[in-house]
Every structure is written in C-alpha cells, then in structure tokens.
Design a protein around this motif. Structure first.
Motif, PDB file in Angstrom:
ATOM      1  N   PHE A  63       0.845  -1.192   0.000  1.00  6.84           N
ATOM      2  CA  PHE A  63       0.000   0.000   0.000  1.00  6.84           C
ATOM      3  C   PHE A  63       0.874   1.232   0.000  1.00  6.84           C
ATOM      4  O   PHE A  63       2.051   1.183   0.362  1.00  6.84           O
ATOM      5  N   ASP A  64       0.311   2.344  -0.441  1.00  9.18           N
ATOM      6  CA  ASP A  64       1.027   3.612  -0.477  1.00  9.18           C
ATOM      7  C   ASP A  64       0.782   4.369   0.816  1.00  9.18           C
ATOM      8  O   ASP A  64      -0.289   4.274   1.412  1.00  9.18           O
ATOM      9  N   GLY A  65       1.778   5.137   1.211  1.00 11.05           N
ATOM     10  CA  GLY A  65       1.635   5.968   2.395  1.00 11.05           C
ATOM     11  C   GLY A  65       1.910   5.199   3.668  1.00 11.05           C
ATOM     12  O   GLY A  65       2.303   4.029   3.647  1.00 11.05           O
ATOM     13  N   ASP A  66       1.690   5.879   4.774  1.00 10.17           N
ATOM     14  CA  ASP A  66       1.902   5.301   6.088  1.00 10.17           C
ATOM     15  C   ASP A  66       0.755   5.748   6.996  1.00 10.17           C
ATOM     16  O   ASP A  66       0.900   6.699   7.765  1.00 10.17           O
ATOM     17  N   PRO A  67      -0.407   5.085   6.867  1.00  8.75           N
ATOM     18  CA  PRO A  67      -1.581   5.500   7.645  1.00  8.75           C
ATOM     19  C   PRO A  67      -1.318   5.446   9.153  1.00  8.75           C
ATOM     20  O   PRO A  67      -0.563   4.597   9.625  1.00  8.75           O
ATOM     21  N   ALA A  68      -1.925   6.366   9.861  1.00  3.36           N
ATOM     22  CA  ALA A  68      -1.810   6.385  11.319  1.00  3.36           C
ATOM     23  C   ALA A  68      -2.480   5.151  11.907  1.00  3.36           C
ATOM     24  O   ALA A  68      -3.515   4.696  11.415  1.00  3.36           O
ATOM     25  N   ARG A 102     -11.338   8.177  11.647  1.00  2.00           N
ATOM     26  CA  ARG A 102     -11.242   9.169  10.568  1.00  2.00           C
ATOM     27  C   ARG A 102     -11.972  10.452  10.967  1.00  2.00           C
ATOM     28  O   ARG A 102     -11.496  11.555  10.712  1.00  2.00           O
ATOM     29  N   GLU A 103     -13.126  10.321  11.587  1.00  2.00           N
ATOM     30  CA  GLU A 103     -13.893  11.493  12.015  1.00  2.00           C
ATOM     31  C   GLU A 103     -13.129  12.279  13.073  1.00  2.00           C
ATOM     32  O   GLU A 103     -13.103  13.506  13.034  1.00  2.00           O
ATOM     33  N   LEU A 104     -12.496  11.574  14.005  1.00  5.39           N
ATOM     34  CA  LEU A 104     -11.706  12.260  15.036  1.00  5.39           C
ATOM     35  C   LEU A 104     -10.533  12.996  14.426  1.00  5.39           C
ATOM     36  O   LEU A 104     -10.209  14.117  14.832  1.00  5.39           O
ATOM     37  N   GLN A 105      -9.886  12.403  13.441  1.00  6.52           N
ATOM     38  CA  GLN A 105      -8.760  13.059  12.767  1.00  6.52           C
ATOM     39  C   GLN A 105      -9.232  14.319  12.044  1.00  6.52           C
ATOM     40  O   GLN A 105      -8.569  15.340  12.075  1.00  6.52           O
ATOM     41  N   THR A 106     -10.385  14.239  11.400  1.00  3.73           N
ATOM     42  CA  THR A 106     -10.926  15.380  10.661  1.00  3.73           C
ATOM     43  C   THR A 106     -11.260  16.523  11.622  1.00  3.73           C
ATOM     44  O   THR A 106     -10.978  17.680  11.347  1.00  3.73           O
ATOM     45  N   MET A 107     -11.840  16.186  12.774  1.00  2.00           N
ATOM     46  CA  MET A 107     -12.224  17.207  13.752  1.00  2.00           C
ATOM     47  C   MET A 107     -11.001  17.877  14.375  1.00  2.00           C
ATOM     48  O   MET A 107     -11.039  19.061  14.688  1.00  2.00           O
TER      49      MET A 107
END
Length: 109
Positions: A63-68, A102-107
């Motif tokens: 996969f690409d990137g390094d997701p948290a 994902r919602e917490l990261q966006t907030m």
C-alpha cells in the motif's frame, strides 16, 4: 486500496489501506512471537476467505503511504487474533472503528 498477497496466490486481496496497516501491525507482532492465527477476510468478488497466517507462508502487504495506527483498533484486532476464532475482518465493528478514527482526525485537523 491496499493489497494483501498470501502464499503463491496470483490475485492479491484488496483491503482498505488503513485496515491493512493495522492488519500488518497485528500480523508482524503475532509472527514475531512465533504465533499463528486464522484471518477471515472479504475478497473483492464478494466471497469470504479464511487464511491461516503462519511464518512459513509467504505474505506481502502492499500500500502507499503510512496510515496512522489507532490503539483501540489495534487492541481489538490483537484480542481477536489471540482468540480461538481468529481475526475476522468481515465484522462491521472494524469498519465502524476506522470511520470513528477518521472522524476524530478530521475534527482535530
């Protein structure tokens, strides 16, 4: 999407990138401890496969990137991998946990 390549299979299994990053962390931890486990995973054609994850079977994560990584999800997945039934990624609670993260990261951004 990321890909999980298991054994000598020709076709990779598509998995959400964030979920795959968590799966990689759980798998590496288990295999480092010399522990095998069952992994039930949905495939892109709508079927479900159960794989036996063991150090002797080739396994590749792509996969690409390094997701948290999110500790609550990791803990939940590790607990499942340690259970007699193994880690079942067809369960809705993993998708719900990812969505919540994902919602917490966006907030917080």
């Amino acid at each position: 999407m990321g890909h999980l390549i298991y054994g000598n299979a020709d076709a990779p299994i598509e998995v959400d990138v964030e979920l795959l990053a968590h799966l990689r962390a759980v798998t590496v931890t288990k295999l480092r401890r010399n522990e095998s486990f069952a992994l039930t995973i949905p495939t892109c054609d709508g079927s479900i496969q159960t794989l036996w994850i063991h150090a002797s079977i080739p396994l590749r994560f792509s996969f690409d990137g390094d997701p948290a990584l999110h500790r609550p999800l990791l803990a939940s997945m590790m607990e499942a991998a340690n259970s007699p039934g193994g880690l079942d990624l067809t369960r809705d609670d993993y998708a719900t946990s990812l969505q919540h993260s994902r919602e917490l990261q966006t907030m917080s951004a």
